[in-house]
Design an enzyme around this catalytic site. Structure first.
Site, short mmCIF file in Angstrom:
data_model
loop_
_atom_site.label_atom_id
_atom_site.label_comp_id
_atom_site.label_asym_id
_atom_site.label_seq_id
_atom_site.Cartn_x
_atom_site.Cartn_y
_atom_site.Cartn_z
N SER A 66 0.79 -1.23 0.00
CA SER A 66 0.00 0.00 0.00
C SER A 66 0.83 1.29 0.00
O SER A 66 0.26 2.38 -0.13
CB SER A 66 -0.96 0.01 1.19
OG SER A 66 -2.03 -0.89 0.99
N LYS A 235 3.38 6.68 4.69
CA LYS A 235 2.44 5.72 4.11
C LYS A 235 2.96 4.33 4.38
O LYS A 235 4.11 4.01 4.10
CB LYS A 235 2.28 5.94 2.60
CG LYS A 235 1.23 5.03 1.98
CD LYS A 235 -0.17 5.42 2.42
CE LYS A 235 -1.17 4.28 2.28
NZ LYS A 235 -1.08 3.30 3.38
N THR A 236 2.09 3.52 4.94
CA THR A 236 2.46 2.15 5.31
C THR A 236 2.02 1.15 4.25
O THR A 236 1.24 1.45 3.35
CB THR A 236 1.80 1.77 6.65
OG1 THR A 236 0.38 1.86 6.50
CG2 THR A 236 2.25 2.69 7.76
N GLY A 237 2.52 -0.07 4.38
CA GLY A 237 2.10 -1.16 3.53
C GLY A 237 2.26 -2.47 4.27
O GLY A 237 3.21 -2.63 5.04
#
EC number: 3.5.2.6
Length: 296
Positions: A66, A235-237
């Protein structure tokens, strides 16, 4: 006399450069020690406001998961800027655009129904809440995943690839590896988005970074061990695990603002991990704190 001062200035500049290089080398050694015995591949990149770059496993293609929603957001904002489209413009969403078998707080709010929403809200869902359906709607709005890939390349960012939507990444375990980046390519994109004026409408840039700062996911990653009031726009994933218990990716990438106003950009990617989710997050958090301490 002028030549003397120039010589002194040059000397101090050289000394500062050597000191920063030593700091980066020491930081890399500390990362090595932290990762000793870990069953995962970890990639790190840090770019400081002075232009110093730390690269760790930067030759590896890490699946973004993501984190690529940041790339999507930039392409969407580029279209909005060029077409003078307001953040408060309303878009119509069909129920068919909201598949059920994916992470989507937006679908929980509007189950099995058509609805309208502003672009501002849609992007907040995609970035801050990492909503997969919101992301794919924005990909279509921007002109498709190939257009987004081409747009990011036009920003002089290489060593990455985007070919899959969120829905596409869910089609097979292998598909998640097709959206990839090196850590340094990610921090270059972050710095480009922050330092360059990509949009004529300043509101769009301000909105993007505030939405990144408002991110609700992954509080235990980059932010996990930083002082409570540290400003982090990120922003993480995160992926699922395969039948053998291997997790494709646990990621976090963003901008950190120090108390004195200085900035640095950091990407922390954990790939093919047999560690627990908690351990993966702890790896990112501890490296993030190491970097923070080295920058102060």
């Amino acid at each position: 006399m002028k030549a003397y001062f120039i010589a002194i200035l040059t000397l101090f500049t050289c000394i500062a450069t050597v000191v920063r290089a030593q700091q980066m080398s020491e930081l890399e050694n500390r990362i090595d020690s932290l990762l000793n015995g870990k069953k995962a591949t970890v990639g790190i990149a840090v770019w400081t406001d002075k232009g110093d770059m730390l690269r760790y496993n930067d030759h590896v293609h890490f699946p973004l998961l993501s984190v690529f929603k940041f790339h999507v957001a930039l392409a969407v904002l580029d279209k909005m800027d060029k077409q003078s489209i307001s953040l408060d413009s309303i878009v119509s969403i069909k129920a068919s655009q909201m598949p059920p078998n994916t992470y989507s707080p937006l679908r929980k709010k509007f189950p099995d129904q058509d609805f309208t929403i502003t672009l501002r809200e849609l992007m907040q869902y995609s970035i801050s809440q990492s909503d997969n359906n919101a992301c794919d709607i924005l990909i279509e709005y921007a002109g498709g995943i190939k257009h987004i890939n081409d747009y990011i390349h036009r920003l002089s960012i290489d060593s990455f690839n985007l070919s899959e939507t969120e829905d596409g990444m869910h089609s097979s375990f292998e598909a998640v590896y097709r959206n990839w980046s090196t850590p340094s390519a990610m921090v270059r994109l972050l710095r480009t988005a922050d330092e360059k004026e990509l949009f004529s409408n300043k509101e769009l840039k301000d909105f993007l970074w505030q939405t990144m700062i408002d991110t609700e996911t992954g509080a235990n990653k980059l932010k996990g061990m930083l002082p409570a009031k540290t400003v982090v726009g990120h922003k993480t994933g995160s992926s699922d695990r395969n039948a053998d218990g291997m997790k494709t990716a646990d990621n976090d990438a963003g901008l950190v603002i120090l108390p004195d106003g200085r900035k640095y950009y950091i990407a922390a990617f954990v790939m093919d991990s047999y560690e627990t989710d908690e351990d993966n997050a702890n790896i990112i958090a501890r490296i993030s704190r190491m970097v923070y301490d080295a920058m102060r």
